[in-house]
Design an enzyme around this catalytic site. Structure first.
Site, PDB file in Angstrom:
ATOM      1  N   HIS A   1     -12.798   3.690   0.317  1.00  0.00           N
ATOM      2  CA  HIS A   1     -12.841   2.709   1.411  1.00  0.00           C
ATOM      3  C   HIS A   1     -13.624   1.457   1.016  1.00  0.00           C
ATOM      4  O   HIS A   1     -14.123   0.727   1.879  1.00  0.00           O
ATOM      5  CB  HIS A   1     -13.518   3.276   2.684  1.00  0.00           C
ATOM      6  CG  HIS A   1     -12.767   4.366   3.365  1.00  0.00           C
ATOM      7  ND1 HIS A   1     -13.403   5.449   3.918  1.00  0.00           N
ATOM      8  CD2 HIS A   1     -11.454   4.538   3.604  1.00  0.00           C
ATOM      9  CE1 HIS A   1     -12.495   6.257   4.463  1.00  0.00           C
ATOM     10  NE2 HIS A   1     -11.299   5.717   4.279  1.00  0.00           N
TER      11      HIS A   1
ATOM     12  N   ARG B   1     -10.417  16.835   7.116  1.00  0.00           N
ATOM     13  CA  ARG B   1     -11.180  17.182   5.900  1.00  0.00           C
ATOM     14  C   ARG B   1     -12.558  17.719   6.265  1.00  0.00           C
ATOM     15  O   ARG B   1     -13.200  17.205   7.183  1.00  0.00           O
ATOM     16  CB  ARG B   1     -11.353  15.950   5.006  1.00  0.00           C
ATOM     17  CG  ARG B   1     -10.056  15.432   4.469  1.00  0.00           C
ATOM     18  CD  ARG B   1     -10.257  14.169   3.644  1.00  0.00           C
ATOM     19  NE  ARG B   1      -9.175  13.242   3.904  1.00  0.00           N
ATOM     20  CZ  ARG B   1      -9.230  11.938   3.680  1.00  0.00           C
ATOM     21  NH1 ARG B   1     -10.325  11.391   3.188  1.00  0.00           N
ATOM     22  NH2 ARG B   1      -8.200  11.169   3.937  1.00  0.00           N
TER      23      ARG B   1
ATOM     24  N   GLU C   1      -8.236  -4.489   5.490  1.00  0.00           N
ATOM     25  CA  GLU C   1      -8.143  -4.256   4.046  1.00  0.00           C
ATOM     26  C   GLU C   1      -7.037  -5.108   3.417  1.00  0.00           C
ATOM     27  O   GLU C   1      -7.161  -5.566   2.294  1.00  0.00           O
ATOM     28  CB  GLU C   1      -7.896  -2.760   3.786  1.00  0.00           C
ATOM     29  CG  GLU C   1      -9.157  -1.948   4.074  1.00  0.00           C
ATOM     30  CD  GLU C   1      -8.910  -0.485   4.373  1.00  0.00           C
ATOM     31  OE1 GLU C   1      -8.342  -0.186   5.447  1.00  0.00           O
ATOM     32  OE2 GLU C   1      -9.269   0.363   3.545  1.00  0.00           O
TER      33      GLU C   1
ATOM     34  N   ARG D   1      -2.871  -1.983  -3.154  1.00  0.00           N
ATOM     35  CA  ARG D   1      -4.026  -1.119  -2.967  1.00  0.00           C
ATOM     36  C   ARG D   1      -3.899   0.027  -3.967  1.00  0.00           C
ATOM     37  O   ARG D   1      -2.863   0.701  -4.015  1.00  0.00           O
ATOM     38  CB  ARG D   1      -4.015  -0.541  -1.553  1.00  0.00           C
ATOM     39  CG  ARG D   1      -5.136   0.432  -1.357  1.00  0.00           C
ATOM     40  CD  ARG D   1      -5.001   1.206  -0.099  1.00  0.00           C
ATOM     41  NE  ARG D   1      -6.128   2.094   0.048  1.00  0.00           N
ATOM     42  CZ  ARG D   1      -6.104   3.211   0.741  1.00  0.00           C
ATOM     43  NH1 ARG D   1      -5.013   3.573   1.376  1.00  0.00           N
ATOM     44  NH2 ARG D   1      -7.161   3.966   0.833  1.00  0.00           N
TER      45      ARG D   1
ATOM     46  N   ASN E   1       0.859  -1.181   0.000  1.00  0.00           N
ATOM     47  CA  ASN E   1       0.000   0.000   0.000  1.00  0.00           C
ATOM     48  C   ASN E   1       0.900   1.237   0.000  1.00  0.00           C
ATOM     49  O   ASN E   1       1.455   1.603   1.036  1.00  0.00           O
ATOM     50  CB  ASN E   1      -0.890  -0.040   1.258  1.00  0.00           C
ATOM     51  CG  ASN E   1      -1.795   1.175   1.370  1.00  0.00           C
ATOM     52  OD1 ASN E   1      -1.732   2.096   0.558  1.00  0.00           O
ATOM     53  ND2 ASN E   1      -2.632   1.183   2.388  1.00  0.00           N
TER      54      ASN E   1
END
Ligand code: ADP
Length: 400
Positions: free
Chosen positions: A180, A241, A384, A91, A7
């Site tokens: 996600h 964010r 993940e 990923r 990743n």
């Protein structure tokens, strides 16, 4: 069958080596501060001591090379030779509309990934660098791309289009993609298993609440809506964010504060969210501590965050015509009983209630709704890397 999961971020590489005969993790680690002073590699072989190395790591290629060296190292390595790695799973953040599932990486796939850079300028370039570095160092090993966006490709058009002129979608692909996806897919499947039911019978709302946060409405096994959009900035208020805001705020602030497009981008992505509201931290642990100590703005940040999540849950119940399970996952969702309680407080009309004793857990699988509740609430740690390794194994098995 050993699968390496990679990743790559802009200045980091996270990795895990899994033995897919039993899905055990042989080693995991992280390369940090690539291209910066003080770069380091933290390597954790399972059952052995953690190793921290601090060589110069000017680029992703060197980072991948060091990772591979660590995996075969005579002392802290976990395999005898790189030939034991039969496949690599990456990923990849943005697959645009081209990929509704994980895919074997070919030159044609690389071309499409290059084209997606425009939509994910921060995320896709390091993903591509990681794939290229692995291809250079292990040219005979098949590589698979697993996309954050793929699971949400089932969203209907009325859910993914913005109220902009249709040409923006046709010309530039401006639409909601969602992110996600690997996490939402993993925890929803896990919830179905816990309920002893098939996904095709269930309506599930998954709440991935970490630094980045998103919800997904998963109706009968398909994502039909999710809170992130064209980029991971839309939706909930997050660590740094802003989430959804009136778009007219952008030109307003740009004029008032004389901000360039890059500056407003930074403002919305890195200086907003609970960090901007609280003025304290982007980390919910710090904010919960400050709130307990009496900080009003920390309390406000938590209130706003929980309110947004609750509003989305309500919206997704309406979108699916009901709900059977709500799942909490990722750093905050897995570890904060207080936030889970705050979010669910007011959802009793759905036929669910949190059991305060059951909710008092962190980081493990649990059903936390009161006994007999019609709508189940679960905490399910996401994984993940395991999804990436499973998809990689599935796609590459056919090649061997
Ligand atoms: P990401 O992968 O998006 O960087 P994570 O899923 O690791 O994020 O979540 C990180 C966030 O989870 C942290 O910023 C922190 O706010 C929150 N978190 C982690 N542990 C706890 C905890 N024990 N209590 C409250 N919040 C926590």
């Amino acid at each position: 069958m050993k699968v390496l999961v990679v990743n790559c971020g802009s200045s980091s590489i996270k990795y895990q080596l899994l033995d897919m005969t039993d899905e055990s993790v042989l080693a995991k680690g992280m390369v940090e501060r690539i291209g910066l002073e003080g770069s380091l590699l933290t390597h954790q072989p399972t059952g052995k001591d953690k190793v921290i190395l601090d060589p110069e790591i000017p680029d992703h290629s060197k980072g991948i090379a060091l990772t591979l060296e660590a995996l075969v190292h005579p002392e802290h390595g976990v395999i005898d030779s790189l030939q034991e790695i039969v496949a690599i799973g990456h990923r990849v953040v943005h697959g645009g509309e081209a990929f509704a599932d994980s895919v074997l990486i070919t030159p044609e796939v690389m071309n499409v990934l290059e084209r997606c850079i425009e939509m994910a300028p921060l995320h896709n370039p390091p993903n591509i660098l990681g794939i290229t570095a692995c291809a250079e160092l292990m040219p005979y090993v098949p590589q698979v791309a697993v996309f954050d966006t793929a699971f949400h490709q089932t969203m209907p058009k009325y859910a993914f289009l913005y109220g902009l002129p249709y040409e923006a979608y046709e010309k530039y692909g401006v639409r909601r993609y969602g992110f996600h996806g690997t996490s939402h897919k993993f925890v929803s499947q896990c919830a179905a298993r816990l309920m002893g039911q098939h996904m095709t019978n269930l309506r599930i709302i998954t709440c991935h609440l970490g630094n980045g946060a998103s919800l997904a409405a998963i109706k009968y096994g398909r994502s039909i809506d999710t809170s992130m959009g064209f980029t991971p900035l839309e939706g909930l208020v997050m660590g740094t964010r802003c989430g959804e805001i009136d778009p007219a705020i952008l030109p307003f602030l740009m004029k008032k504060e004389r901000m360039s497009p890059d500056q407003i981008d930074r403002y919305l992505n890195h200086q907003s969210g609970v960090l901007g509201i609280s003025g304290i931290s982007s980390d919910f642990r710090d904010i919960e501590t400050a709130s307990t100590a009496g900080s009003e703005r920390a309390q406000l940040a938590l209130d706003i965050f929980a309110y947004k999540v609750r509003k989305y849950i309500g919206g997704y119940v309406a979108a699916m015509g009901g709900v059977d399970a709500i799942v909490f996952t990722a750093g905050l969702g897995e570890n904060s009983p207080a936030m889970r309680d705050k979010i669910c407080n007011g959802l009793e009309f759905l036929g669910t209630r949190i059991d305060h004793d059951k909710n008092n857990i962190r980081g493990k699988i649990a059903e936390i709704s009161v006994d007999g509740a019609r709508v189940k609430i679960f905490v399910i740690p996401t994984n993940e890397e395991l999804v990436i390794a499973r998809d990689t194994k599935m796609i590459c098995s056919g090649l061997m």
